[in-house]
Write an enzyme that holds these catalytic residues in place. Sequence first.
Site, PDB file in Angstrom:
ATOM      1  N   ARG A   1       0.812  -1.231   0.000  1.00  0.00           N
ATOM      2  CA  ARG A   1       0.000   0.000   0.000  1.00  0.00           C
ATOM      3  C   ARG A   1       0.836   1.266   0.000  1.00  0.00           C
ATOM      4  O   ARG A   1       0.356   2.343   0.355  1.00  0.00           O
ATOM      5  CB  ARG A   1      -0.993   0.015   1.171  1.00  0.00           C
TER       6      ARG A   1
ATOM      7  N   LYS B   1       1.643  11.170 -11.374  1.00  0.00           N
ATOM      8  CA  LYS B   1       0.744  10.284 -12.130  1.00  0.00           C
ATOM      9  C   LYS B   1       1.518   9.018 -12.446  1.00  0.00           C
ATOM     10  O   LYS B   1       2.591   9.086 -13.068  1.00  0.00           O
ATOM     11  CB  LYS B   1       0.285  10.949 -13.423  1.00  0.00           C
TER      12      LYS B   1
ATOM     13  N   GLU C   1       6.091  17.841 -25.496  1.00  0.00           N
ATOM     14  CA  GLU C   1       5.546  18.226 -24.179  1.00  0.00           C
ATOM     15  C   GLU C   1       6.091  19.597 -23.771  1.00  0.00           C
ATOM     16  O   GLU C   1       5.418  20.358 -23.080  1.00  0.00           O
ATOM     17  CB  GLU C   1       5.882  17.167 -23.113  1.00  0.00           C
TER      18      GLU C   1
ATOM     19  N   LYS D   1       5.002  22.832 -14.542  1.00  0.00           N
ATOM     20  CA  LYS D   1       4.327  21.606 -14.084  1.00  0.00           C
ATOM     21  C   LYS D   1       4.164  21.630 -12.571  1.00  0.00           C
ATOM     22  O   LYS D   1       3.104  21.272 -12.031  1.00  0.00           O
ATOM     23  CB  LYS D   1       5.118  20.364 -14.527  1.00  0.00           C
TER      24      LYS D   1
ATOM     25  N   GLU E   1      -6.232  16.700 -10.367  1.00  0.00           N
ATOM     26  CA  GLU E   1      -6.863  17.032 -11.642  1.00  0.00           C
ATOM     27  C   GLU E   1      -8.368  17.292 -11.530  1.00  0.00           C
ATOM     28  O   GLU E   1      -9.173  16.758 -12.301  1.00  0.00           O
ATOM     29  CB  GLU E   1      -6.587  15.920 -12.676  1.00  0.00           C
TER      30      GLU E   1
ATOM     31  N   ARG F   1      -5.125  21.160 -13.770  1.00  0.00           N
ATOM     32  CA  ARG F   1      -4.165  20.120 -14.189  1.00  0.00           C
ATOM     33  C   ARG F   1      -4.565  19.486 -15.521  1.00  0.00           C
ATOM     34  O   ARG F   1      -3.706  19.042 -16.290  1.00  0.00           O
ATOM     35  CB  ARG F   1      -4.006  19.048 -13.105  1.00  0.00           C
TER      36      ARG F   1
ATOM     37  N   ASN G   1      -3.162  18.150 -20.449  1.00  0.00           N
ATOM     38  CA  ASN G   1      -3.569  17.108 -21.405  1.00  0.00           C
ATOM     39  C   ASN G   1      -3.918  17.666 -22.772  1.00  0.00           C
ATOM     40  O   ASN G   1      -4.589  16.991 -23.571  1.00  0.00           O
ATOM     41  CB  ASN G   1      -4.756  16.332 -20.854  1.00  0.00           C
TER      42      ASN G   1
ATOM     43  N   HIS H   1      -3.746   9.943 -27.285  1.00  0.00           N
ATOM     44  CA  HIS H   1      -3.941   8.609 -26.703  1.00  0.00           C
ATOM     45  C   HIS H   1      -4.710   7.712 -27.669  1.00  0.00           C
ATOM     46  O   HIS H   1      -4.440   6.512 -27.758  1.00  0.00           O
ATOM     47  CB  HIS H   1      -4.691   8.728 -25.370  1.00  0.00           C
TER      48      HIS H   1
ATOM     49  N   HIS I   1       4.808   8.567 -27.670  1.00  0.00           N
ATOM     50  CA  HIS I   1       3.805   9.382 -26.972  1.00  0.00           C
ATOM     51  C   HIS I   1       3.888  10.846 -27.425  1.00  0.00           C
ATOM     52  O   HIS I   1       2.873  11.461 -27.768  1.00  0.00           O
ATOM     53  CB  HIS I   1       4.030   9.268 -25.456  1.00  0.00           C
TER      54      HIS I   1
HETATM   55  P1  NAD Z   1      10.222   5.734 -22.860  1.00  0.00           P
HETATM   56  O1  NAD Z   1      10.195   5.629 -21.401  1.00  0.00           O
HETATM   57  O2  NAD Z   1       9.720   4.598 -23.656  1.00  0.00           O
HETATM   58  O3  NAD Z   1      11.716   6.079 -23.313  1.00  0.00           O
HETATM   59  C1  NAD Z   1      11.974   6.256 -24.673  1.00  0.00           C
HETATM   60  C2  NAD Z   1      13.111   5.364 -25.171  1.00  0.00           C
HETATM   61  O4  NAD Z   1      14.363   5.934 -24.803  1.00  0.00           O
HETATM   62  C3  NAD Z   1      13.109   3.970 -24.605  1.00  0.00           C
HETATM   63  O5  NAD Z   1      13.534   3.076 -25.603  1.00  0.00           O
HETATM   64  C4  NAD Z   1      14.153   4.047 -23.499  1.00  0.00           C
HETATM   65  O6  NAD Z   1      14.727   2.819 -23.187  1.00  0.00           O
HETATM   66  C5  NAD Z   1      15.154   4.981 -24.116  1.00  0.00           C
HETATM   67  N1  NAD Z   1      15.974   5.748 -23.189  1.00  0.00           N
HETATM   68  C6  NAD Z   1      15.578   6.322 -22.034  1.00  0.00           C
HETATM   69  N2  NAD Z   1      16.556   7.095 -21.540  1.00  0.00           N
HETATM   70  C7  NAD Z   1      17.590   6.997 -22.392  1.00  0.00           C
HETATM   71  C8  NAD Z   1      18.878   7.578 -22.429  1.00  0.00           C
HETATM   72  N3  NAD Z   1      19.266   8.477 -21.535  1.00  0.00           N
HETATM   73  N4  NAD Z   1      19.709   7.243 -23.436  1.00  0.00           N
HETATM   74  C9  NAD Z   1      19.293   6.371 -24.396  1.00  0.00           C
HETATM   75  N5  NAD Z   1      18.071   5.814 -24.430  1.00  0.00           N
HETATM   76  C10 NAD Z   1      17.236   6.127 -23.437  1.00  0.00           C
HETATM   77  O7  NAD Z   1       9.392   7.007 -23.366  1.00  0.00           O
HETATM   78  P2  NAD Z   1       9.203   8.478 -22.781  1.00  0.00           P
HETATM   79  O8  NAD Z   1       8.954   9.322 -23.951  1.00  0.00           O
HETATM   80  O9  NAD Z   1      10.264   8.823 -21.821  1.00  0.00           O
HETATM   81  O10 NAD Z   1       7.871   8.341 -21.931  1.00  0.00           O
HETATM   82  C11 NAD Z   1       6.633   8.063 -22.544  1.00  0.00           C
HETATM   83  C12 NAD Z   1       5.694   7.553 -21.487  1.00  0.00           C
HETATM   84  O11 NAD Z   1       5.492   8.559 -20.492  1.00  0.00           O
HETATM   85  C13 NAD Z   1       4.328   7.205 -22.018  1.00  0.00           C
HETATM   86  O12 NAD Z   1       3.925   5.945 -21.505  1.00  0.00           O
HETATM   87  C14 NAD Z   1       3.427   8.286 -21.472  1.00  0.00           C
HETATM   88  O13 NAD Z   1       2.115   7.846 -21.263  1.00  0.00           O
HETATM   89  C15 NAD Z   1       4.121   8.615 -20.182  1.00  0.00           C
HETATM   90  N6  NAD Z   1       3.828   9.963 -19.680  1.00  0.00           N
HETATM   91  C16 NAD Z   1       3.464  10.074 -18.370  1.00  0.00           C
HETATM   92  C17 NAD Z   1       3.222  11.316 -17.826  1.00  0.00           C
HETATM   93  C18 NAD Z   1       2.900  11.442 -16.382  1.00  0.00           C
HETATM   94  O14 NAD Z   1       2.513  12.529 -15.944  1.00  0.00           O
HETATM   95  N7  NAD Z   1       3.068  10.391 -15.589  1.00  0.00           N
HETATM   96  C19 NAD Z   1       3.373  12.465 -18.618  1.00  0.00           C
HETATM   97  C20 NAD Z   1       3.747  12.318 -19.955  1.00  0.00           C
HETATM   98  C21 NAD Z   1       3.975  11.051 -20.469  1.00  0.00           C
HETATM   99  N1  GLY Z   2       1.074  14.724 -17.992  1.00  0.00           N
HETATM  100  C1  GLY Z   2      -0.157  15.233 -17.476  1.00  0.00           C
HETATM  101  C2  GLY Z   2      -0.182  15.382 -16.008  1.00  0.00           C
HETATM  102  O1  GLY Z   2       0.756  15.095 -15.321  1.00  0.00           O
HETATM  103  O2  GLY Z   2      -1.171  15.806 -15.475  1.00  0.00           O
END
Ligand code: NAD
Ligand code: GLY
Length: 359
Positions: A118, A140, A182, A224, A234, A238, A242, A249, A262
């Site tokens: 938890r 998130k 972003e 942010k 949200e 917040r 999006n 999505h 993404h």
């Molecule tokens: P990712 O985590 O898939 O990373 C992208 C690629 O880069 C992967 O292949 C990874 O292994 C590689 N990589 C990472 N760091 C590296 C480095 N320093 N050097 C070389 N390669 C590296 O993708 P992302 O774009 O970081 O994240 C996308 C995800 O984030 C989505 O699932 C999206 O839904 C989520 N997201 C979440 C929030 C939130 O608020 N929680 C906000 C925006 C996006």
């Molecule tokens: N990436 C959207 C949020 O964190 O609210």
Amino acid sequence: MKTLTVALAERSYPIYIGANLLTQADLLTRHIKSKQVIVVTNETIAPLYLETVLAHLSAYQVESVILSDGEQYKTLDSVNQIFTQLLQSKFSRNATLIALGGGVIGDMGGFAAACYQRGIAFIQIPTTLLAQVDSSVGGKTGVNHPLGKNMIGAFYQPQAVIADVDVLDTLEDRELAAGLAEVIKYGLIRDLNFFEWLETNIDALLARDKTALTFAIEQSCHMKAEVVAEDEHEGGVRATLNLGHTFGHAIETGMGYGSYLHGEAVAIGTCLAADLSQRKGWLNADDVARIVTLFERAKLPVIPPAELNAERFIDLMAVDKKNVDGAIRVILLEAIGKATLPMNIDHASLTQTLQTYGR
Ligand code: NAD
Ligand code: GLY
């Protein structure tokens, strides 16, 4: 190094931004309040950065979990691998989880931390631009479901975020560009000056100019942190983060996770939101052209995939966390630098945009 704060009373935490942070043991260990530490990363990042992080942790009982790389592995099965390791190692409730990676690892690591017994402490070490400017901040966490992106998850804040700009050196160009989507979002929703700064500096960012990248990360995290402090769960502002995401999505789910990054899907989605905002009479044609041009200059796609017709698109958009009582809601722009709150959009307007924009 710059330190920003996400102000959430007793759950407030720092975001450290700067060069060469990964090698600084104290930045990490000052946030670990237990003997047991688990580092979650993936098969691409582990050979690059895991050793550097583990070198700071010799005084702890440390376990590592190295997950498969890719959006298609952002699943409950992957999170279960983390639970299995935690249980096999008999980790207690005061253990600390470190998420070392991009948004996929950060979202899953955070979700595992939220659920294990938890809730255990966790620390974000974001290694992509996208994770440094967005996903590692704000709590998130979650996974995808085949029927909907990020539909399973929890709000759960980390103890700290350590964003080392040097790790971006190894990031592929396509991933850097995805992160810029972003970054551009923040200018569009809250800050015309920052949008104009991006118009001037987009080439420097693509060329990985460290001063420009650091400034962009600081500005993004500042915005942010401000938004999350005001509306953690949200209920209002917040949701503006999006912008473009409901469309985005739908593209990610409809085309198969990992097919569009993404950030790429968000870039297309934001252009669709801009088109819809023009139809509402808020943006003019010049505004829309400026937005599309900036995404194009950032080497991001701006046209939705031909495979998704309007009907399928709308069907996919009907599965989204912003929707209320089944109505599709999206964020639009009243102007560059000013977003609306989520608005109900009728199918006829959506169809018009989806059938005409970019076609
Ligand atoms: P990712 O985590 O898939 O990373 C992208 C690629 O880069 C992967 O292949 C990874 O292994 C590689 N990589 C990472 N760091 C590296 C480095 N320093 N050097 C070389 N390669 C590296 O993708 P992302 O774009 O970081 O994240 C996308 C995800 O984030 C989505 O699932 C999206 O839904 C989520 N997201 C979440 C929030 C939130 O608020 N929680 C906000 C925006 C996006
Ligand atoms: N990436 C959207 C949020 O964190 O609210």
